[in-house]
Design a protein around this motif. Structure first.
Motif, PDB file in Angstrom:
ATOM      1  N   ALA A  86       0.838  -1.196   0.000  1.00  0.00           N
ATOM      2  CA  ALA A  86       0.000   0.000   0.000  1.00  0.00           C
ATOM      3  C   ALA A  86       0.873   1.246   0.000  1.00  0.00           C
ATOM      4  CB  ALA A  86      -0.896  -0.002   1.230  1.00  0.00           C
ATOM      5  N   ALA A  87       0.258   2.360  -0.326  1.00  0.00           N
ATOM      6  CA  ALA A  87       0.891   3.674  -0.234  1.00  0.00           C
ATOM      7  C   ALA A  87      -0.039   4.584   0.562  1.00  0.00           C
ATOM      8  CB  ALA A  87       1.136   4.258  -1.618  1.00  0.00           C
ATOM      9  N   VAL A  88       0.538   5.295   1.517  1.00  0.00           N
ATOM     10  CA  VAL A  88      -0.226   6.200   2.367  1.00  0.00           C
ATOM     11  C   VAL A  88       0.253   7.621   2.107  1.00  0.00           C
ATOM     12  CG1 VAL A  88      -0.824   6.809   4.723  1.00  0.00           C
ATOM     13  CG2 VAL A  88      -0.434   4.436   4.135  1.00  0.00           C
ATOM     14  N   PHE A  89      -0.677   8.500   1.791  1.00  0.00           N
ATOM     15  CA  PHE A  89      -0.387   9.923   1.591  1.00  0.00           C
ATOM     16  C   PHE A  89      -0.853  10.660   2.843  1.00  0.00           C
ATOM     17  CE2 PHE A  89      -0.821   8.015  -2.505  1.00  0.00           C
ATOM     18  CZ  PHE A  89       0.082   8.667  -3.315  1.00  0.00           C
ATOM     19  N   HIS A  90       0.040  11.403   3.457  1.00  0.00           N
ATOM     20  CA  HIS A  90      -0.324  12.140   4.671  1.00  0.00           C
ATOM     21  C   HIS A  90       0.412  13.468   4.707  1.00  0.00           C
ATOM     22  CE1 HIS A  90       3.410  11.787   7.053  1.00  0.00           C
ATOM     23  NE2 HIS A  90       3.596  10.719   6.316  1.00  0.00           N
ATOM     24  N   HIS A  91      -0.107  14.374   5.523  1.00  0.00           N
ATOM     25  CA  HIS A  91       0.588  15.633   5.766  1.00  0.00           C
ATOM     26  C   HIS A  91       0.425  16.016   7.233  1.00  0.00           C
ATOM     27  CE1 HIS A  91      -3.488  17.192   5.043  1.00  0.00           C
ATOM     28  NE2 HIS A  91      -3.126  18.182   5.821  1.00  0.00           N
ATOM     29  N   VAL A  92       1.384  16.790   7.718  1.00  0.00           N
ATOM     30  CA  VAL A  92       1.384  17.220   9.117  1.00  0.00           C
ATOM     31  C   VAL A  92       0.592  18.516   9.218  1.00  0.00           C
ATOM     32  CG1 VAL A  92       2.831  17.973  11.038  1.00  0.00           C
ATOM     33  CG2 VAL A  92       3.596  16.122   9.544  1.00  0.00           C
ATOM     34  N   PHE A  93      -0.400  18.542  10.105  1.00  0.00           N
ATOM     35  CA  PHE A  93      -1.178  19.770  10.295  1.00  0.00           C
ATOM     36  C   PHE A  93      -0.923  20.395  11.663  1.00  0.00           C
ATOM     37  CE2 PHE A  93      -3.987  16.529  11.962  1.00  0.00           C
ATOM     38  CZ  PHE A  93      -4.536  17.114  13.077  1.00  0.00           C
ATOM     39  N   ASN A  94      -0.348  19.628  12.596  1.00  0.00           N
ATOM     40  CA  ASN A  94      -0.027  20.162  13.914  1.00  0.00           C
ATOM     41  C   ASN A  94       1.398  19.741  14.281  1.00  0.00           C
ATOM     42  OD1 ASN A  94       0.179  20.921  16.573  1.00  0.00           O
ATOM     43  ND2 ASN A  94      -1.865  20.211  17.127  1.00  0.00           N
ATOM     44  N   PRO A  95       2.387  20.575  13.988  1.00  0.00           N
ATOM     45  CA  PRO A  95       3.780  20.188  14.221  1.00  0.00           C
ATOM     46  C   PRO A  95       4.121  19.888  15.682  1.00  0.00           C
ATOM     47  CG  PRO A  95       3.685  22.081  12.775  1.00  0.00           C
ATOM     48  CD  PRO A  95       2.294  21.859  13.289  1.00  0.00           C
ATOM     49  N   ILE A  96       3.481  20.563  16.613  1.00  0.00           N
ATOM     50  CA  ILE A  96       3.783  20.309  18.025  1.00  0.00           C
ATOM     51  C   ILE A  96       3.388  18.888  18.403  1.00  0.00           C
ATOM     52  CG2 ILE A  96       3.202  20.974  20.392  1.00  0.00           C
ATOM     53  CD1 ILE A  96       3.077  23.863  19.420  1.00  0.00           C
ATOM     54  N   ASP A  97       2.177  18.456  18.032  1.00  0.00           N
ATOM     55  CA  ASP A  97       1.763  17.081  18.313  1.00  0.00           C
ATOM     56  C   ASP A  97       2.639  16.079  17.569  1.00  0.00           C
ATOM     57  OD1 ASP A  97      -0.202  17.911  20.003  1.00  0.00           O
ATOM     58  OD2 ASP A  97      -1.842  17.657  18.571  1.00  0.00           O
ATOM     59  N   TRP A  98       3.082  16.431  16.371  1.00  0.00           N
ATOM     60  CA  TRP A  98       3.934  15.542  15.572  1.00  0.00           C
ATOM     61  C   TRP A  98       5.224  15.214  16.314  1.00  0.00           C
ATOM     62  CZ3 TRP A  98       3.289  12.429  11.659  1.00  0.00           C
ATOM     63  CH2 TRP A  98       4.357  12.038  10.872  1.00  0.00           C
ATOM     64  N   PHE A  99       5.788  16.170  17.054  1.00  0.00           N
ATOM     65  CA  PHE A  99       7.022  15.919  17.780  1.00  0.00           C
ATOM     66  C   PHE A  99       6.808  15.449  19.208  1.00  0.00           C
ATOM     67  CE2 PHE A  99       8.872  18.981  14.645  1.00  0.00           C
ATOM     68  CZ  PHE A  99       9.659  18.044  14.012  1.00  0.00           C
ATOM     69  N   ILE A 100       5.725  15.867  19.832  1.00  0.00           N
ATOM     70  CA  ILE A 100       5.521  15.556  21.242  1.00  0.00           C
ATOM     71  C   ILE A 100       4.828  14.215  21.455  1.00  0.00           C
ATOM     72  CG2 ILE A 100       4.391  16.336  23.367  1.00  0.00           C
ATOM     73  CD1 ILE A 100       6.771  18.023  22.549  1.00  0.00           C
ATOM     74  N   LYS A 101       3.837  13.890  20.655  1.00  0.00           N
ATOM     75  CA  LYS A 101       3.015  12.709  20.921  1.00  0.00           C
ATOM     76  C   LYS A 101       3.503  11.424  20.268  1.00  0.00           C
ATOM     77  CE  LYS A 101      -1.095  15.199  22.076  1.00  0.00           C
ATOM     78  NZ  LYS A 101      -2.497  15.360  21.872  1.00  0.00           N
ATOM     79  N   VAL A 102       4.458  11.521  19.358  1.00  0.00           N
ATOM     80  CA  VAL A 102       4.969  10.313  18.709  1.00  0.00           C
ATOM     81  C   VAL A 102       6.458  10.512  18.445  1.00  0.00           C
ATOM     82  CG1 VAL A 102       4.387  11.024  16.358  1.00  0.00           C
ATOM     83  CG2 VAL A 102       4.477   8.619  16.898  1.00  0.00           C
ATOM     84  N   ASP A 103       7.226   9.435  18.623  1.00  0.00           N
ATOM     85  CA  ASP A 103       8.679   9.537  18.495  1.00  0.00           C
ATOM     86  C   ASP A 103       9.110   9.757  17.052  1.00  0.00           C
ATOM     87  OD1 ASP A 103      11.379   9.453  19.120  1.00  0.00           O
ATOM     88  OD2 ASP A 103      11.468   7.289  18.903  1.00  0.00           O
ATOM     89  N   ASP A 104       8.768   8.851  16.171  1.00  0.00           N
ATOM     90  CA  ASP A 104       9.094   8.969  14.753  1.00  0.00           C
ATOM     91  C   ASP A 104       7.776   8.833  13.994  1.00  0.00           C
ATOM     92  OD1 ASP A 104      10.082   8.942  12.207  1.00  0.00           O
ATOM     93  OD2 ASP A 104      11.254   7.105  12.432  1.00  0.00           O
ATOM     94  N   GLY A 105       7.224   9.950  13.559  1.00  0.00           N
ATOM     95  CA  GLY A 105       5.896   9.952  12.961  1.00  0.00           C
ATOM     96  C   GLY A 105       5.778   9.119  11.703  1.00  0.00           C
TER      97      GLY A 105
END
Length: 187
Positions: free
Chosen positions: A114-133
């Motif tokens: 499969a291929a997953v297309f995603h984008h980051v909309f909240n950079p703070i949560d991207w770094f704080i809530k998950v180690d390697d997004g």
């Protein structure tokens, strides 16, 4: 005359000096010392204090390890020695899932990728809530794909790929929204 309930309420809501009070004093002292260094070495300190953030990026600024803000695009001013930052690209990213052998509901082995297309909309949560997004999205994609394909018959997998894709995309979107990322397409 105070009732017993009012006395208990006052005891439970008594403001204690927080252990963070010492940290706040230390932070203020560090900020003042950093500003003194910036002023003393003024023309040269600008090289260490001003950063350029591109249009497609955002930076999360940390002061002494705590989140301070999310900045960008443009010029960003940071104090030397006490501020650090991490950069995230907010453009749509593609993650390819490795081919996997899985069993359908009617016990037929198929190989699926499969291929997953995603984008980051909240950079703070991207770094704080998950180690390697990106790794987290890749792994949750594989688990969700295995789970949903495993609950379908081979006939359903082959005839309703669009419906299957939407079902997996909805499941992924529910999970990744907490991490500050939005799954825009699953294929």
């Amino acid at each position: 005359m105070k009732t017993q309930h009012a006395v208990q309420y006052e005891k439970s809501n008594k403001v204690e000096p927080s252990p963070d009070a010492d940290i706040l004093v230390f932070e203020k002292v560090a900020v003042v010392l950093s500003w003194i260094c910036v002023v003393l070495f003024f023309p040269f300190s600008l090289c260490c204090c001003i950063f350029v953030v591109r249009e497609c990026q955002r930076i999360v600024v940390f002061r002494l390890g705590r989140v301070r803000s999310c900045s960008g695009p443009g010029l960003v001013f940071m104090l030397p020695c006490i501020d650090s930052f991490r950069t995230v690209d907010i453009r749509t990213d593609v993650i390819d899932s490795d081919p996997q052998d899985m069993l359908t509901k009617d016990s037929v082995t198929i190989t699926v990728n499969a291929a997953v297309f995603h984008h980051v909309f909240n950079p703070i949560d991207w770094f704080i809530k998950v180690d390697d997004g990106n790794d987290a999205i890749r792994r949750i994609c594989q688990v969700t794909l295995r789970s949903i394909v495993g609950s379908k018959n081979l006939h359903e997998v082959l005839t309703s790929r669009e419906q299957l894709s939407l079902e997996i995309q909805d499941a992924l979107a529910e999970l990744t929204t907490r991490w500050g990322a939005r799954v825009t397409r699953f294929w």
